[in-house]
Motif scaffolding. Structure first.
Motif, PDB file in Angstrom:
ATOM      1  N   VAL A  76       0.903  -1.152   0.023  1.00 23.39           N
ATOM      2  CA  VAL A  76       0.141  -0.060   0.107  1.00 23.39           C
ATOM      3  C   VAL A  76       0.785   1.423  -0.021  1.00 23.39           C
ATOM      4  O   VAL A  76       0.655   2.149  -0.822  1.00 23.39           O
ATOM      5  CB  VAL A  76      -1.001  -0.133   1.005  1.00 23.39           C
ATOM      6  CG1 VAL A  76      -1.768   1.332   1.464  1.00 23.39           C
ATOM      7  CG2 VAL A  76      -2.070  -1.040   1.007  1.00 23.39           C
ATOM      8  N   TRP A  77       1.812   1.301   0.891  1.00 20.02           N
ATOM      9  CA  TRP A  77       3.026   2.471   0.815  1.00 20.02           C
ATOM     10  C   TRP A  77       3.557   2.527  -0.477  1.00 20.02           C
ATOM     11  O   TRP A  77       3.836   3.458  -0.882  1.00 20.02           O
ATOM     12  CB  TRP A  77       3.641   2.454   2.005  1.00 20.02           C
ATOM     13  CG  TRP A  77       3.069   2.800   3.388  1.00 20.02           C
ATOM     14  CD1 TRP A  77       2.591   2.020   4.348  1.00 20.02           C
ATOM     15  CD2 TRP A  77       2.663   4.041   3.518  1.00 20.02           C
ATOM     16  NE1 TRP A  77       1.917   2.769   5.231  1.00 20.02           N
ATOM     17  CE2 TRP A  77       1.714   4.064   5.156  1.00 20.02           C
ATOM     18  CE3 TRP A  77       2.653   5.407   2.911  1.00 20.02           C
ATOM     19  CZ2 TRP A  77       1.304   5.230   5.335  1.00 20.02           C
ATOM     20  CZ3 TRP A  77       1.956   6.484   3.808  1.00 20.02           C
ATOM     21  CH2 TRP A  77       1.356   6.269   4.796  1.00 20.02           C
ATOM     22  N   GLY A  78       3.779   1.317  -0.986  1.00 20.14           N
ATOM     23  CA  GLY A  78       4.586   1.432  -2.331  1.00 20.14           C
ATOM     24  C   GLY A  78       3.594   2.288  -3.401  1.00 20.14           C
ATOM     25  O   GLY A  78       4.102   2.916  -4.120  1.00 20.14           O
ATOM     26  N   THR A  79       2.570   1.775  -3.460  1.00 20.71           N
ATOM     27  CA  THR A  79       1.246   2.448  -4.206  1.00 20.71           C
ATOM     28  C   THR A  79       1.347   3.872  -4.014  1.00 20.71           C
ATOM     29  O   THR A  79       1.176   4.819  -4.764  1.00 20.71           O
ATOM     30  CB  THR A  79       0.118   1.899  -4.245  1.00 20.71           C
ATOM     31  OG1 THR A  79       0.473   0.573  -4.745  1.00 20.71           O
ATOM     32  CG2 THR A  79      -1.029   2.639  -5.421  1.00 20.71           C
ATOM     33  N   ILE A  80       1.209   4.218  -2.648  1.00 20.82           N
ATOM     34  CA  ILE A  80       1.094   5.694  -2.268  1.00 20.82           C
ATOM     35  C   ILE A  80       2.436   6.498  -2.725  1.00 20.82           C
ATOM     36  O   ILE A  80       2.303   7.554  -3.207  1.00 20.82           O
ATOM     37  CB  ILE A  80       0.927   5.786  -0.777  1.00 20.82           C
ATOM     38  CG1 ILE A  80      -0.514   5.420  -0.488  1.00 20.82           C
ATOM     39  CG2 ILE A  80       1.136   7.383  -0.321  1.00 20.82           C
ATOM     40  CD1 ILE A  80      -0.770   5.298   1.041  1.00 20.82           C
TER      41      ILE A  80
END
Length: 148
Positions: free
Chosen positions: A42-46
């Motif tokens: 999720v943080w990679g996508t953000i």
């Protein structure tokens, strides 16, 4: 032009294996990968979204960039700034990778076969419908990703 396409192909050949490698290293290093890895993704996508905003909004605000003839808006994509940022980021991440924890291959010491080395032994996983659907969707998703 042919030179640009060749460079992009070389970049892709070097970059695409890192997608699987980062997952492998993450699963090896995390204490509870099934619980911790989703948050990392999720943080990679953000981070991906933030990078897009930086290139599309912040760069035109900080630097003088040409106006796109079709939209009439400043477009950093018409400059070399995004490529320079990508090159700088790649260099930083390359140096950072030397400081990551040791993650030896799982099959270290086992006999190596050509089928396994190339990954063809994994074709047997297509017998499972859930894997086949995942692989097909991933393949279709990579088409626009590669173009983008």
């Amino acid at each position: 032009s042919g030179g640009f396409i060749t460079l992009m192909l070389a970049y892709s050949v070097c970059y695409m294996p890192t997608l699987a490698l980062v997952n492998s290293v993450s699963f090896d290093q995390l204490e509870q990968p099934d619980k911790q890895f989703p948050a990392i993704r999720v943080w990679g996508t953000i981070g991906w979204i933030i990078a897009g905003v930086v290139v599309g909004v912040v760069l035109p605000a900080l630097f003088e960039v040409p106006v796109h003839p079709d939209t009439g808006k400043p477009d950093a994509g018409m400059t070399r700034l995004p490529f320079m940022m990508a090159a700088g980021g790649s260099i930083l991440l390359g140096v950072f990778s030397f400081f990551l924890p040791d993650s030896p291959p799982k099959a270290k010491g086992e006999k190596v076969s050509l089928l396994r080395l190339v990954g063809l032994d994994a074709l047997g996983m297509f017998k499972r419908p859930s894997f086949a659907v995942l692989a097909l969707c991933s393949f279709l998703l990579c088409i626009p990703l590669a173009v983008y």
